[in-house]
Design an enzyme around this catalytic site. Structure first.
Site, PDB file in Angstrom:
ATOM      1  N   HIS A  63      22.717  42.729   6.620  1.00 16.71           N
ATOM      2  CA  HIS A  63      22.551  42.053   7.656  1.00 16.71           C
ATOM      3  C   HIS A  63      22.035  40.670   7.690  1.00 16.71           C
ATOM      4  CE1 HIS A  63      18.879  42.915   5.525  1.00 16.71           C
ATOM      5  NE2 HIS A  63      18.176  41.617   6.446  1.00 16.71           N
TER       6      HIS A  63
HETATM    7  C1  UD1 Z   1      14.531  40.576  10.176  1.00 15.73           C
HETATM    8  C2  UD1 Z   1      14.146  39.504   9.093  1.00 15.73           C
HETATM    9  C3  UD1 Z   1      14.802  39.506   7.804  1.00 15.73           C
HETATM   10  C4  UD1 Z   1      14.889  41.029   7.413  1.00 15.73           C
HETATM   11  C5  UD1 Z   1      15.591  41.785   8.500  1.00 15.73           C
HETATM   12  C6  UD1 Z   1      15.395  43.302   8.162  1.00 15.73           C
HETATM   13  C7  UD1 Z   1      13.388  37.108  10.229  1.00 15.73           C
HETATM   14  C8  UD1 Z   1      13.457  35.737  10.028  1.00 15.73           C
HETATM   15  N1  UD1 Z   1      14.369  37.861   9.661  1.00 15.73           N
HETATM   16  O1  UD1 Z   1      16.140  39.953  10.268  1.00 15.73           O
HETATM   17  O2  UD1 Z   1      14.075  38.725   6.981  1.00 15.73           O
HETATM   18  O3  UD1 Z   1      15.461  41.029   6.191  1.00 15.73           O
HETATM   19  O4  UD1 Z   1      14.591  41.755   9.799  1.00 15.73           O
HETATM   20  O5  UD1 Z   1      16.111  43.994   9.230  1.00 15.73           O
HETATM   21  O6  UD1 Z   1      12.079  37.648  10.413  1.00 15.73           O
HETATM   22  N2  UD1 Z   1      17.832  44.223  16.701  1.00 15.73           N
HETATM   23  C9  UD1 Z   1      18.001  45.342  17.580  1.00 15.73           C
HETATM   24  N3  UD1 Z   1      16.921  46.366  17.387  1.00 15.73           N
HETATM   25  C10 UD1 Z   1      16.053  46.187  16.781  1.00 15.73           C
HETATM   26  C11 UD1 Z   1      15.721  45.004  16.000  1.00 15.73           C
HETATM   27  C12 UD1 Z   1      16.774  43.965  16.067  1.00 15.73           C
HETATM   28  O7  UD1 Z   1      18.943  45.454  18.460  1.00 15.73           O
HETATM   29  O8  UD1 Z   1      14.980  47.038  16.768  1.00 15.73           O
HETATM   30  C13 UD1 Z   1      18.961  43.189  16.910  1.00 15.73           C
HETATM   31  C14 UD1 Z   1      18.927  42.186  18.409  1.00 15.73           C
HETATM   32  O9  UD1 Z   1      19.826  41.897  18.624  1.00 15.73           O
HETATM   33  C15 UD1 Z   1      18.063  41.210  17.228  1.00 15.73           C
HETATM   34  C16 UD1 Z   1      18.876  41.122  16.137  1.00 15.73           C
HETATM   35  O10 UD1 Z   1      19.162  42.395  15.765  1.00 15.73           O
HETATM   36  O11 UD1 Z   1      18.260  39.857  17.954  1.00 15.73           O
HETATM   37  C17 UD1 Z   1      18.385  40.291  14.965  1.00 15.73           C
HETATM   38  O12 UD1 Z   1      16.725  40.977  14.679  1.00 15.73           O
HETATM   39  P1  UD1 Z   1      15.662  39.870  14.243  1.00 15.73           P
HETATM   40  O13 UD1 Z   1      14.370  40.696  14.213  1.00 15.73           O
HETATM   41  O14 UD1 Z   1      15.635  38.771  14.941  1.00 15.73           O
HETATM   42  O15 UD1 Z   1      16.157  39.689  12.796  1.00 15.73           O
HETATM   43  P2  UD1 Z   1      16.952  40.412  11.741  1.00 15.73           P
HETATM   44  O16 UD1 Z   1      18.185  40.250  11.468  1.00 15.73           O
HETATM   45  O17 UD1 Z   1      16.491  42.058  11.717  1.00 15.73           O
END
Ligand code: UD1
Length: 382
Positions: free
Chosen positions: A214
């Site tokens: 991811h």
């Molecule tokens: C975040 C953490 C990363 C961790 C990861 C585990 C930061 C900078 N990054 O990254 O260190 O390893 O979580 O998963 O804090 N989304 C959904 N549903 C959710 C959550 C996210 O659809 O419940 C999608 C959304 O499009 C979102 C994208 O995933 O924009 C990224 O989510 P985000 O929390 O920004 O970062 P992660 O890539 O999950």
């Protein structure tokens, strides 16, 4: 009358939940002296990324859910700060305890310190030395303002001392994530935690690979993502590869037109001797049930490098660096980068059972949360 001290624990994203769980359970044993409040920032919000972990790990309902959701780094961090400040002003905690390196960690840490609240950081001191990684900025910034550090490996301690932190504030305690791992493993025993997990296992042969991916640097770029999926696809011609897919990765796979790389799973329960299977993200216990018996983990996660080390499962980390070097030095992890040929070559070694021998890091014994709560109680919130 004893005046209880108040600690606010923060969790926001998937990898935080397994870290707060054992600390909360340990704090509950001291509930006569300490009131612990749990804040969920809502950084992760899908059932499969959040609520299912609360259920699996037996975490209490959060006392506050800030429901910030997704957004750019600035938006997400700012929204968490605004809402967390309200919680701190209302609750006036004696300490805020943050874990890991996600946006929720730095956002809430900053709020705490500006309100002169003592800040504890669990999993402090890790450094990938790659400042393009958002987590590295979160780690550096959080540690710059932390009052009490808890480290998981000796390198974490050395990094903090090299950065000039007072040695008396740096505590090497082992790893709460491993406390949780051992506990959950004993809880599930040999049993499938759900019908889904059972049906997945039933269609797999003895040897199979688990995969997670991811990181923005791996999944946001079509060329890198295609190369890594190609490597996994190649290995999946020998043994099946199961890939519970993070929402960020899933969106990009669809957008880049890469869904055709995957196979479909048999509906009549027949075993698959090979094939590349993309599935929804699994809950903690379902995924543990799968990977604990895998012949290889392919990942770019931080936590899985450590969890596979604890169970001595071969792990290929598809990144150029790791902030958790002990997993590669003595653990079962090899940091390979994103070269597909290298991943395939090493993957075949794992399938053939010829992996390096490995050990378990110091203090990864299931008692880190006990040590943390003991130190907090004796030295910080007397
Ligand atoms: C975040 C953490 C990363 C961790 C990861 C585990 C930061 C900078 N990054 O990254 O260190 O390893 O979580 O998963 O804090 N989304 C959904 N549903 C959710 C959550 C996210 O659809 O419940 C999608 C959304 O499009 C979102 C994208 O995933 O924009 C990224 O989510 P985000 O929390 O920004 O970062 P992660 O890539 O999950």
């Amino acid at each position: 009358m004893i005046v209880k001290k108040k600690i606010v624990l923060v969790a926001g994203a998937r990898p935080n939940f397994m870290k707060v769980s054992p600390i909360l359970h340990e704090l509950e044993k001291h509930s006569e002296q300490i009131l612990s409040l749990l804040v969920h920032t809502g950084q992760h919000y899908d059932h499969s990324m959040s609520a299912s972990f609360f259920e699996d790990l037996g975490i209490k309902e959060p006392d506050f859910n800030l429901e910030v959701g997704s957004g750019s780094h600035a938006t997400q961090t700012a929204n968490i700060m605004i809402k967390f400040e309200e919680v701190c002003l209302r609750e006036k905690p004696d300490m805020v305890l943050v874990v890991g390196d996600v946006n929720s960690t730095i956002a809430t840490g900053l709020v705490a310190k500006k309100l002169h609240i003592s800040l504890a950081h669990v999993e402090a001191g890790l450094r990938s030395h790659d400042r393009k990684m958002p987590e590295e900025i979160n780690r550096l910034a959080t540690d710059a303002i932390t009052d009490v550090f808890f480290t998981t490996e000796k390198e974490g301690t050395s990094n903090l001392l090299a950065e000039g932190h007072d040695p008396s504030t740096v505590n090497f305690v082992g790893h709460v994530m491993i406390d949780n791992l051992y506990y959950q493993l004993s809880k599930i025993g040999g049993q499938a935690p759900s019908i889904l997990a059972k049906s997945l296992k039933d269609v797999l042969p003895e040897k199979y690979i688990c995969m997670t991916m991811h990181r923005p640097s791996n999944v946001d770029n079509k060329e890198v993502l295609s190369r890594l999926l190609f490597a996994a696809k190649s290995l999946s011609e020998k043994v099946p590869v199961i890939f519970p897919c993070h929402p960020r990765t899933r969106k990009n796979i669809e957008q880049f037109g890469l869904l055709s790389l995957f196979s479909s799973m048999s509906e009549n329960g027949q075993k698959h001797e090979n094939g590349f299977f993309i599935i929804e993200p699994l809950g903690y216990n379902d995924f543990l049930y799968m990977w604990k018996d895998a012949c290889l983990m392919l990942t770019d996660s931080g936590g899985l490098q450590e969890e596979t080390t604890a169970l001595k499962i071969p792990c290929i980390t598809m990144r150029e660096n790791t902030e958790r070097p002990i997993t590669a030095e003595i653990g079962s992890n090899i940091v390979v980068g994103t070269d597909d040929q290298k991943i395939i070559q090493l993957g075949i070694k794992a399938i053939n059972g010829s992996w390096k021998s490995s050990g378990i890091p110091d203090l990864w014994d299931g008692k880190a949360s006990e040590r943390i709560v003991d130190i907090i109680q004796k030295h910080y919130i007397k």
